[in-house]
Design an enzyme around this catalytic site. Structure first.
Site, PDB file in Angstrom:
ATOM      1  CB  THR A 225      39.226  41.201  36.694  1.00 23.87           C
ATOM      2  OG1 THR A 225      40.205  42.118  36.234  1.00 23.87           O
ATOM      3  CG2 THR A 225      39.754  39.791  36.629  1.00 23.87           C
ATOM      4  CB  VAL A 254      51.696  40.939  32.633  1.00 21.34           C
ATOM      5  CG1 VAL A 254      50.895  39.714  33.056  1.00 21.34           C
ATOM      6  CG2 VAL A 254      52.016  40.874  31.142  1.00 21.34           C
ATOM      7  CG  ASP A 256      46.126  40.011  39.993  1.00 23.77           C
ATOM      8  OD1 ASP A 256      45.843  40.939  39.200  1.00 23.77           O
ATOM      9  OD2 ASP A 256      45.283  39.480  40.733  1.00 23.77           O
ATOM     10  N   GLY A 279      46.507  44.678  40.494  1.00 25.18           N
ATOM     11  CA  GLY A 279      47.294  43.489  40.219  1.00 25.18           C
ATOM     12  C   GLY A 279      48.687  43.485  40.809  1.00 25.18           C
TER      13      GLY A 279
HETATM   14  N1  ASP Z   1      43.734  42.389  38.676  1.00 26.66           N
HETATM   15  C1  ASP Z   1      43.585  42.953  37.372  1.00 26.66           C
HETATM   16  C2  ASP Z   1      44.933  43.450  36.906  1.00 26.66           C
HETATM   17  O1  ASP Z   1      45.652  44.010  37.698  1.00 26.66           O
HETATM   18  C3  ASP Z   1      42.613  44.059  37.297  1.00 26.66           C
HETATM   19  C4  ASP Z   1      41.268  43.782  37.903  1.00 26.66           C
HETATM   20  O2  ASP Z   1      41.109  42.863  38.680  1.00 26.66           O
HETATM   21  O3  ASP Z   1      40.333  44.505  37.576  1.00 26.66           O
HETATM   22  O4  ASP Z   1      45.231  43.334  35.742  1.00 26.66           O
END
Ligand code: ASP
Length: 358
Positions: A225, A254, A256, A279
């Site tokens: 991300t 979905v 975080d 997340g």
């Molecule tokens: N936090 C993101 C999610 O859970 C994934 C990530 O940070 O790579 O969608």
């Protein structure tokens, strides 16, 4: 200076020398509202490109160089905006757009695949001055979801829009680049999905205990991300985050990243935060707002607040990290994984990029 000083990363502030230090001191003593016209904040910009199992031994020199170059480019894009006295939000969008366009990161072009072989993108942005926020989730045809999140914030009375509705809003607004869903295909992400599908086939049928479900999430250690947090010369904080989510997520899931308070938060009174990691755990710990609350109500320094929030996620069983900056230009980049793509830049204009635990 009356501010608490933590050790380590957050002690390094974006100060351009004694003059800037004096300005911060006067700002924190008087409060942001009392700042005289003409006084400038020691602007700062911090980004991440995801946390996860990122180990020196497994990285080729070419790949490491590519990540370092792209992170540097993103930092400089933000810096260019800020140096000229540009707005915090503009710097955040400039850097995130650049990373969304790179296949290296799990956002925009490099988004991971869902278990159904589709790409569903999430993003959010928040303005620390007004506490306005915008977010989109599950969009499939938007090249740069961060720009749509900003439109939701600035051009609608809402905070979050999902799927088809978000895309219809984008059409109506204009100025948003639509792409065919095939645009998001990258061979590397597809291989990740295939490997994950193979692993799933070998597994025993899924039981419904929490532990089993958690194990399923934690198996996927490749995050990626992107996010940015910023303090501009006017003293305004902002934060943004963009992601493809997690490989093999169920379609419709979905995380975080588009959830204000969990993956993204900004408040001029405290700090700006962008998270990356499992997340589900970041939502349950409401990480980004937790850091602001630890500072505001608990009197913690940014470093203490950020470390405490990551520790809480870790105790629940979640992996990940975050970048954060406060209203005085302190910054923190804690994570509990083996690495996190990250970088910072201040008024001196020297990008500092890191990948591993150093
Ligand atoms: N936090 C993101 C999610 O859970 C994934 C990530 O940070 O790579 O969608």
């Amino acid at each position: 200076m009356s501010r608490k000083r933590g050790g380590g990363e957050s002690r390094r502030r974006f100060l351009g020398g004694v003059g800037a230090a004096a300005l911060v001191a006067s700002a924190s003593a008087k409060g942001l509202g009392a700042q005289k016209q003409g006084e400038l904040y020691p602007f700062g910009f911090v980004i991440h490109g995801g946390a996860g199992t990122i180990e020196r031994g497994k990285m080729t020199p070419e790949r490491e160089r590519a990540y370092r170059e792209k992170l540097t480019e993103a930092l400089l894009a933000g810096y260019e905006v800020l140096k000229k006295g540009g707005a915090s939000l503009d710097a955040v969008v400039a850097a995130i757009t650049l990373m969304e366009d790179s296949p290296l990161f799990n956002a925009g072009k490099g988004a991971v695949f869902t278990s159904a072989g589709t790409n569903e993108l999430d993003a959010s942005i928040m303005d620390g001055k007004t506490l306005k926020a915008g977010a989109v989730a599950g969009v499939k045809r938007i090249k740069n979801p961060i720009t749509l999140a900003r439109l939701v914030m600035e051009q609608s009375p809402h905070v979050m829009m999902v799927g088809d509705g978000a895309e219809a809003f984008a059409k109506q607004q204009g100025g948003v680049t639509f792409v065919d869903p095939k645009y998001f295909f990258t061979e590397e992400r597809w291989q990740q999905l295939e490997r994950r599908r193979e692993e799933e086939k070998k597994k025993k049928p899924l039981k419904t205990s929490a532990l089993e479900r958690d194990g399923l999430l934690l198996d996927e250690k490749k995050f990626g991300t992107v996010g940015a947090v910023c303090l501009d010369k006017a003293g305004n904080l902002s934060a943004g985050t963009s992601t493809g989510g997690m490989t093999y997520k169920r379609f419709g899931r979905v995380g975080d990243s588009p959830v204000i308070g969990a993956g993204t938060y900004a408040d001029n009174q405290s700090c700006a935060v962008s998270c990356t990691g499992d997340g589900e755990y970041f939502i349950r710990s409401v990480v980004a707002h937790d850091i602001a609350a630890r500072m505001l109500y608990g009197g913690k320094s940014l470093k203490e607040a950020a470390a405490g929030a990551v520790e809480k996620v870790g105790k629940l069983g979640g992996g990940g990290g975050l970048v954060a900056i406060d209203h005085a230009g302190n910054f923190a980049m804690p994570f509990n994984t083996s690495g996190m793509y990250r970088g910072s830049i201040g008024p001196e204009g020297k990008p500092n990029v890191q990948i591993y635990k150093e």
